[in-house]
Structures are given as C-alpha cells and as structure tokens.
Design a protein around this motif. Structure first.
Motif, PDB file in Angstrom:
ATOM      1  N   VAL A  96       0.858  -1.185   0.000  1.00 21.40           N
ATOM      2  CA  VAL A  96       0.000   0.000   0.000  1.00 21.40           C
ATOM      3  C   VAL A  96       0.893   1.234   0.000  1.00 21.40           C
ATOM      4  O   VAL A  96       1.888   1.295   0.717  1.00 21.40           O
ATOM      5  N   LEU A  97       0.548   2.188  -0.854  1.00 17.21           N
ATOM      6  CA  LEU A  97       1.203   3.493  -0.875  1.00 17.21           C
ATOM      7  C   LEU A  97       0.224   4.501  -0.307  1.00 17.21           C
ATOM      8  O   LEU A  97      -0.883   4.655  -0.834  1.00 17.21           O
ATOM      9  N   VAL A  98       0.612   5.148   0.772  1.00 13.86           N
ATOM     10  CA  VAL A  98      -0.199   6.222   1.339  1.00 13.86           C
ATOM     11  C   VAL A  98       0.390   7.511   0.774  1.00 13.86           C
ATOM     12  O   VAL A  98       1.461   7.943   1.186  1.00 13.86           O
ATOM     13  N   ARG A 105       0.041  -1.320   8.515  1.00  9.39           N
ATOM     14  CA  ARG A 105       1.125  -2.120   9.092  1.00  9.39           C
ATOM     15  C   ARG A 105       0.550  -3.217   9.992  1.00  9.39           C
ATOM     16  O   ARG A 105       0.976  -4.365   9.943  1.00  9.39           O
ATOM     17  N   ALA A 106      -0.479  -2.848  10.780  1.00 11.27           N
ATOM     18  CA  ALA A 106      -1.118  -3.830  11.662  1.00 11.27           C
ATOM     19  C   ALA A 106      -1.822  -4.923  10.865  1.00 11.27           C
ATOM     20  O   ALA A 106      -1.935  -6.057  11.329  1.00 11.27           O
ATOM     21  N   TYR A 107      -2.281  -4.611   9.660  1.00 12.57           N
ATOM     22  CA  TYR A 107      -2.926  -5.575   8.767  1.00 12.57           C
ATOM     23  C   TYR A 107      -1.917  -6.490   8.074  1.00 12.57           C
ATOM     24  O   TYR A 107      -2.308  -7.396   7.357  1.00 12.57           O
ATOM     25  N   GLY A 108      -0.624  -6.217   8.217  1.00 13.51           N
ATOM     26  CA  GLY A 108       0.388  -7.046   7.575  1.00 13.51           C
ATOM     27  C   GLY A 108       0.708  -6.639   6.152  1.00 13.51           C
ATOM     28  O   GLY A 108       1.157  -7.459   5.348  1.00 13.51           O
ATOM     29  N   LEU A 109       0.512  -5.363   5.829  1.00 12.80           N
ATOM     30  CA  LEU A 109       0.818  -4.870   4.493  1.00 12.80           C
ATOM     31  C   LEU A 109       2.227  -4.296   4.438  1.00 12.80           C
ATOM     32  O   LEU A 109       2.771  -3.861   5.455  1.00 12.80           O
ATOM     33  N   VAL A 161       4.094  -1.214   3.684  1.00 14.18           N
ATOM     34  CA  VAL A 161       3.620   0.163   3.699  1.00 14.18           C
ATOM     35  C   VAL A 161       4.668   1.117   3.144  1.00 14.18           C
ATOM     36  O   VAL A 161       5.797   1.171   3.631  1.00 14.18           O
ATOM     37  N   LEU A 162       4.260   1.866   2.115  1.00  8.40           N
ATOM     38  CA  LEU A 162       5.065   2.943   1.554  1.00  8.40           C
ATOM     39  C   LEU A 162       4.312   4.237   1.806  1.00  8.40           C
ATOM     40  O   LEU A 162       3.079   4.259   1.759  1.00  8.40           O
ATOM     41  N   GLY A 163       5.031   5.310   2.056  1.00 10.40           N
ATOM     42  CA  GLY A 163       4.372   6.586   2.280  1.00 10.40           C
ATOM     43  C   GLY A 163       5.102   7.705   1.588  1.00 10.40           C
ATOM     44  O   GLY A 163       6.258   7.545   1.186  1.00 10.40           O
ATOM     45  N   THR A 164       4.416   8.832   1.427  1.00  9.73           N
ATOM     46  CA  THR A 164       5.067  10.024   0.910  1.00  9.73           C
ATOM     47  C   THR A 164       4.824  11.180   1.872  1.00  9.73           C
ATOM     48  O   THR A 164       3.803  11.234   2.559  1.00  9.73           O
ATOM     49  N   ALA A 165       5.792  12.085   1.924  1.00 12.91           N
ATOM     50  CA  ALA A 165       5.698  13.319   2.707  1.00 12.91           C
ATOM     51  C   ALA A 165       6.674  14.311   2.090  1.00 12.91           C
ATOM     52  O   ALA A 165       7.671  13.907   1.487  1.00 12.91           O
ATOM     53  N   SER A 166       6.404  15.591   2.261  1.00 14.17           N
ATOM     54  CA  SER A 166       7.218  16.595   1.576  1.00 14.17           C
ATOM     55  C   SER A 166       8.292  17.236   2.432  1.00 14.17           C
ATOM     56  O   SER A 166       9.120  17.968   1.926  1.00 14.17           O
ATOM     57  N   THR A 167       8.275  16.977   3.731  1.00 11.92           N
ATOM     58  CA  THR A 167       9.295  17.574   4.589  1.00 11.92           C
ATOM     59  C   THR A 167      10.068  16.474   5.307  1.00 11.92           C
ATOM     60  O   THR A 167       9.583  15.343   5.441  1.00 11.92           O
ATOM     61  N   GLU A 168      11.263  16.822   5.787  1.00 10.72           N
ATOM     62  CA  GLU A 168      12.066  15.859   6.546  1.00 10.72           C
ATOM     63  C   GLU A 168      11.331  15.405   7.799  1.00 10.72           C
ATOM     64  O   GLU A 168      11.312  14.224   8.131  1.00 10.72           O
ATOM     65  N   GLU A 169      10.721  16.367   8.495  1.00 12.49           N
ATOM     66  CA  GLU A 169       9.960  16.039   9.706  1.00 12.49           C
ATOM     67  C   GLU A 169       8.803  15.096   9.371  1.00 12.49           C
ATOM     68  O   GLU A 169       8.569  14.112  10.067  1.00 12.49           O
ATOM     69  N   GLY A 170       8.075  15.390   8.288  1.00 14.09           N
ATOM     70  CA  GLY A 170       6.971  14.537   7.869  1.00 14.09           C
ATOM     71  C   GLY A 170       7.439  13.139   7.509  1.00 14.09           C
ATOM     72  O   GLY A 170       6.809  12.141   7.880  1.00 14.09           O
ATOM     73  N   ILE A 197       8.143  11.191  10.681  1.00 13.64           N
ATOM     74  CA  ILE A 197       6.897  10.780  11.334  1.00 13.64           C
ATOM     75  C   ILE A 197       6.287   9.577  10.617  1.00 13.64           C
ATOM     76  O   ILE A 197       5.804   8.642  11.254  1.00 13.64           O
ATOM     77  N   VAL A 198       6.320   9.589   9.293  1.00 12.51           N
ATOM     78  CA  VAL A 198       5.748   8.485   8.515  1.00 12.51           C
ATOM     79  C   VAL A 198       6.495   7.181   8.817  1.00 12.51           C
ATOM     80  O   VAL A 198       5.878   6.136   9.035  1.00 12.51           O
ATOM     81  N   LEU A 199       7.821   7.237   8.856  1.00  8.58           N
ATOM     82  CA  LEU A 199       8.610   6.036   9.174  1.00  8.58           C
ATOM     83  C   LEU A 199       8.359   5.557  10.601  1.00  8.58           C
ATOM     84  O   LEU A 199       8.315   4.358  10.866  1.00  8.58           O
ATOM     85  N   GLU A 200       8.195   6.491  11.520  1.00 10.15           N
ATOM     86  CA  GLU A 200       7.946   6.137  12.925  1.00 10.15           C
ATOM     87  C   GLU A 200       6.549   5.548  13.139  1.00 10.15           C
ATOM     88  O   GLU A 200       6.267   5.004  14.194  1.00 10.15           O
ATOM     89  N   ASN A 201       5.680   5.685  12.137  1.00 15.53           N
ATOM     90  CA  ASN A 201       4.292   5.267  12.303  1.00 15.53           C
ATOM     91  C   ASN A 201       3.858   4.193  11.324  1.00 15.53           C
ATOM     92  O   ASN A 201       2.701   4.142  10.904  1.00 15.53           O
ATOM     93  N   GLY A 202       4.795   3.311  10.977  1.00 17.76           N
ATOM     94  CA  GLY A 202       4.405   2.117  10.253  1.00 17.76           C
ATOM     95  C   GLY A 202       4.944   1.950   8.851  1.00 17.76           C
ATOM     96  O   GLY A 202       4.916   0.841   8.318  1.00 17.76           O
ATOM     97  N   ALA A 203       5.395   3.003   8.204  1.00 27.26           N
ATOM     98  CA  ALA A 203       5.884   2.855   6.834  1.00 27.26           C
ATOM     99  C   ALA A 203       7.220   2.123   6.809  1.00 27.26           C
ATOM    100  O   ALA A 203       8.085   2.370   7.646  1.00 27.26           O
ATOM    101  N   HIS A 204       7.360   1.229   5.844  1.00 26.05           N
ATOM    102  CA  HIS A 204       8.634   0.559   5.621  1.00 26.05           C
ATOM    103  C   HIS A 204       9.598   1.473   4.869  1.00 26.05           C
ATOM    104  O   HIS A 204      10.800   1.449   5.098  1.00 26.05           O
TER     105      HIS A 204
END
Length: 193
Positions: A15-17, A33-37, A39-48, A51-58
């Motif tokens: 899944v890409l968020v 992540r809890a579903y066993g997927l 997880v890829l995410g996108t964000a535009s800032t370093e802080e973002g 946060i995405v990596l800390e909250n389930g994204a691989h």
C-alpha cells in the motif's frame, strides 16, 4: 480501517499512502502495518518523512522531488503497488494509475479539483478507482470503525499523532495554513476554550 476495508486488502499486499504525514495518512500507515501490508508513504518535509517512518511505513518518499515516482517504481519493481490511498487526487491520480499492479486499487480520500487521466491506464491493468467518504457510512458502520479504532488504541498499534492546534475561533486561519503549508505533520486539532 474503512479505507483499507474499502480496498479489500490482503496481508502481504503493498500500500502506498500518498500524503502520509497528516492525521489520516498516519492512521492509514499504522492500520496498514497492523494488517500485515508492506507500507510505503510520501511526505514533503524531513519532519513529515520521519513521522511516517515512525508510524508504520517501511519506506518513505519525498513527493516534492521531481523523480519520486521513479523511486517508488524502483522500490516495488515490475509488479507495482497493490493499493494507493490518495489524499490529493487532482494532482496525483494519473501517476497513481501508472504505479498500480494488475488489479490494483486507488482509494481517493481527498481532491481539491479536477484532473485529466487516460482511461487506458485502468484498462491495461484492470485496476479500479474508488472514492470514499465517512459521511455516507451507516450508524452500524461508524460503530464498527469506532470499535476497531478503540481496540487499536487500547493495544497500541494505533497512536494518533497530534499536529498543530488552533482555537476554534481561528478555524479560518487553520484552514488557510493547512492548504498552503509545505507539509502536514499529524492531525490538526481545533480547541474549544
């Protein structure tokens, strides 16, 4: 929970968020992540991105970089992404369709306007686009979502991240700030005095 059930996800899928650092995106990453997927995410800032990596994204990608779509394609390989949770369809939908796997699904959560797409991009991969809104949910569905989210918070796999906070009288300013910000970091909260 609703976003992923709408996409008919299966453990092991990717899944890409797309826009993962806001409140909805972070929750989608945690739940996926809890579903066993994968997880890829996108964000535009370093802080973002952090946060995405800390909250389930691989993996996380900066959607402000010109070549980030190529980086996602390289990351997932020829198969493509199974599900995309899309926060800004009027900007990203055309690219989303090119990232999908055969039978892939785009779940549109947000859009601020129109976009032109090539319908052949859905035909060749037999992919689908589905728009979702909580406002059309039944009372029973709301109760089911609430029970799942409550359980997730109780056992720790769902941890809301609080972003900027505004007094209710500053709601107009809050709206302007989120529309024109360089990137989201958590769920915006409106406070009652």
């Amino acid at each position: 929970v609703y976003l992923l059930s709408s996409a008919c996800v299966k453990p092991g899928e990717s899944v890409l968020v797309h826009g993962a650092s806001g409140g909805v995106g972070i929750a989608a990453c945690q739940i996926a992540r809890a579903y066993g997927l994968k997880v890829l995410g996108t964000a535009s800032t370093e802080e973002g991105q952090k946060i995405v990596l800390e909250n389930g994204a691989h993996k996380v990608f900066n959607h402000k970089e010109a070549n980030y779509i190529d980086k996602i394609k390289k990351s997932v390989g020829e198969k493509g992404v199974d599900v995309i949770i899309e926060m800004l369809a009027n900007v990203n939908l055309s690219n989303d369709l090119n990232l999908l796997s055969h039978g892939g699904r785009v779940i549109v959560v947000g859009s601020r306007g129109t976009i032109e797409i090539n319908p052949r991009d859905t035909m060749t991969k037999e992919s689908s686009i589905k728009g979702v809104t909580l406002f059309s949910s039944t009372k029973e569905e709301f109760q089911q979502f609430a029970a799942a989210l409550q359980a997730g918070m109780e056992i720790g796999w769902l941890r809301p991240v609080i972003g900027p906070q505004y007094l209710l009288e500053k709601a107009t300013q809050a709206h302007e700030n989120i529309i024109h910000s360089s990137g989201a970091t958590g769920k915006m909260i409106l406070l009652l005095n």
